[in-house]
Design a protein around this motif. Structure first.
Motif, PDB file in Angstrom:
ATOM      1  N   UNK A 298       0.960  -1.039  -0.041  1.00 33.04           N
ATOM      2  CA  UNK A 298       0.031   0.011   0.004  1.00 33.04           C
ATOM      3  C   UNK A 298       0.906   1.251   0.089  1.00 33.04           C
ATOM      4  N   UNK A 299       2.001   1.217   0.614  1.00 37.15           N
ATOM      5  CA  UNK A 299       2.873   2.304   0.675  1.00 37.15           C
ATOM      6  C   UNK A 299       3.614   2.611  -0.511  1.00 37.15           C
ATOM      7  N   UNK A 300       3.816   1.338  -1.198  1.00 40.89           N
ATOM      8  CA  UNK A 300       4.489   1.497  -2.596  1.00 40.89           C
ATOM      9  C   UNK A 300       3.410   2.193  -3.541  1.00 40.89           C
ATOM     10  N   UNK A 301       2.237   1.481  -3.501  1.00 42.11           N
ATOM     11  CA  UNK A 301       1.404   2.340  -4.313  1.00 42.11           C
ATOM     12  C   UNK A 301       1.061   3.771  -4.239  1.00 42.11           C
ATOM     13  N   UNK A 302       0.924   4.192  -2.750  1.00 42.80           N
ATOM     14  CA  UNK A 302       0.737   5.738  -2.612  1.00 42.80           C
ATOM     15  C   UNK A 302       2.129   6.411  -3.002  1.00 42.80           C
ATOM     16  N   UNK A 303       3.255   5.823  -2.844  1.00 39.79           N
ATOM     17  CA  UNK A 303       4.482   6.758  -3.527  1.00 39.79           C
ATOM     18  C   UNK A 303       4.268   6.739  -5.101  1.00 39.79           C
ATOM     19  N   UNK A 304       3.961   5.805  -5.632  1.00 37.97           N
ATOM     20  CA  UNK A 304       3.838   5.527  -6.977  1.00 37.97           C
ATOM     21  C   UNK A 304       2.784   6.477  -7.816  1.00 37.97           C
ATOM     22  N   UNK A 305       1.792   6.916  -6.822  1.00 36.41           N
ATOM     23  CA  UNK A 305       0.646   7.931  -7.190  1.00 36.41           C
ATOM     24  C   UNK A 305       1.197   9.535  -6.873  1.00 36.41           C
ATOM     25  N   UNK A 306       2.199   9.619  -6.319  1.00 37.85           N
ATOM     26  CA  UNK A 306       2.621  10.913  -5.555  1.00 37.85           C
ATOM     27  C   UNK A 306       3.367  11.693  -6.854  1.00 37.85           C
ATOM     28  N   UNK A 307       2.684  12.534  -7.188  1.00 38.69           N
ATOM     29  CA  UNK A 307       3.546  13.342  -8.386  1.00 38.69           C
ATOM     30  C   UNK A 307       4.355  14.469  -7.858  1.00 38.69           C
ATOM     31  N   UNK A 308       4.416  14.425  -6.574  1.00 36.36           N
ATOM     32  CA  UNK A 308       5.551  15.405  -5.867  1.00 36.36           C
ATOM     33  C   UNK A 308       6.866  14.885  -5.987  1.00 36.36           C
ATOM     34  N   UNK A 309       6.884  13.571  -6.128  1.00 37.23           N
ATOM     35  CA  UNK A 309       8.406  12.986  -6.235  1.00 37.23           C
ATOM     36  C   UNK A 309       8.576  12.132  -7.535  1.00 37.23           C
ATOM     37  N   UNK A 310       9.699  11.818  -7.891  1.00 36.14           N
ATOM     38  CA  UNK A 310       9.968  10.826  -9.088  1.00 36.14           C
ATOM     39  C   UNK A 310       9.358   9.593  -8.990  1.00 36.14           C
ATOM     40  N   UNK A 311       8.444   9.043  -9.759  1.00 37.35           N
ATOM     41  CA  UNK A 311       7.677   8.031  -9.600  1.00 37.35           C
ATOM     42  C   UNK A 311       8.233   7.018 -10.652  1.00 37.35           C
ATOM     43  N   UNK A 312       9.330   6.395 -10.017  1.00 39.09           N
ATOM     44  CA  UNK A 312      10.041   5.423 -10.790  1.00 39.09           C
ATOM     45  C   UNK A 312       9.958   3.913  -9.818  1.00 39.09           C
ATOM     46  N   UNK A 313       9.252   3.031 -10.315  1.00 39.58           N
ATOM     47  CA  UNK A 313       9.153   2.072  -9.856  1.00 39.58           C
ATOM     48  C   UNK A 313      10.299   1.346  -9.011  1.00 39.58           C
ATOM     49  N   UNK A 314      11.591   1.152  -9.991  1.00 33.73           N
ATOM     50  CA  UNK A 314      12.753   0.692  -9.496  1.00 33.73           C
ATOM     51  C   UNK A 314      13.549   1.401  -8.295  1.00 33.73           C
TER      52      UNK A 314
END
Length: 191
Positions: free
Chosen positions: A83-99
């Protein structure tokens, strides 16, 4: 290219040209020793996120990185779940790079594990060059070194990710493992 004199009359490394976030970073932070696990984990994380991007992009997103990664508290990040990983992937304020996001979680877990030995700070400091470089112009500045290659190799052995030798060289410069400033830059030798 050697140090350049800015409009303020101060000689700086050429990448720190005009006023703004890059010059502020150069003048106030780059090449200064940091202390504590969170400071080391933050710089390790930001260098990994910078890979392939401009450093100014990362600096401008730094407040958001600090927020979403709990001021780089290794235990808090190590406990992140799907859930935290998904939250981070949805946060446009950071670089949303899965790796890169996964590497941050992996590196936090490896940082916690390293506490049973010397800890992240002491471990990284052990790779300081015996003879620090003293470049007079940008053509003499390296992008990797024997020490950054060795640091990269050992971090990988200890479970860290996204820690290539070029990224580790940039990290060693950023956290003041050696003085990265050009000879003639006003910050050279100021630690």
């Amino acid at each position: 290219m050697g140090p350049l004199i800015g409009e303020d009359g101060v000689a700086r490394c050429p990448w720190a040209g005009g006023a703004g976030v890059m010059r502020d970073y150069h003048d106030e932070e780059w090449g200064r020793r940091v202390h504590g696990e969170a400071a080391y984990l933050e710089r390790l994380t930001l260098e990994a996120f910078q890979s392939g991007l401009s450093w100014s992009t990362i600096l401008n997103k730094r407040p958001a990185f600090r927020e979403v990664f709990h001021d780089f508290d290794a235990e808090a990040i190590a406990a992140f779940d799907d859930a935290d990983f998904a939250r981070l992937m949805d946060d446009a304020r950071i670089v949303r790079n899965r790796l890169k996001i996964q590497a941050t979680i992996t590196n936090a877990r490896a940082t916690v594990a390293l506490r049973d030995q010397e800890g992240l700070e002491a471990f990284m400091l052990s790779f300081a060059p015996e003879v620090p470089p003293a470049p007079t112009d940008t053509a003499e500045m390296a992008t990797m070194s024997a020490e950054s290659k060795a640091l990269s190799k050992e971090l990988k052995k200890r479970g860290f990710a996204f820690v290539g030798p070029t990224t580790m060289h940039a990290l060693m410069e950023a956290i003041g493992i050696f003085d990265p400033h050009l000879v003639g830059c006003f910050r050279r030798g100021s630690g």
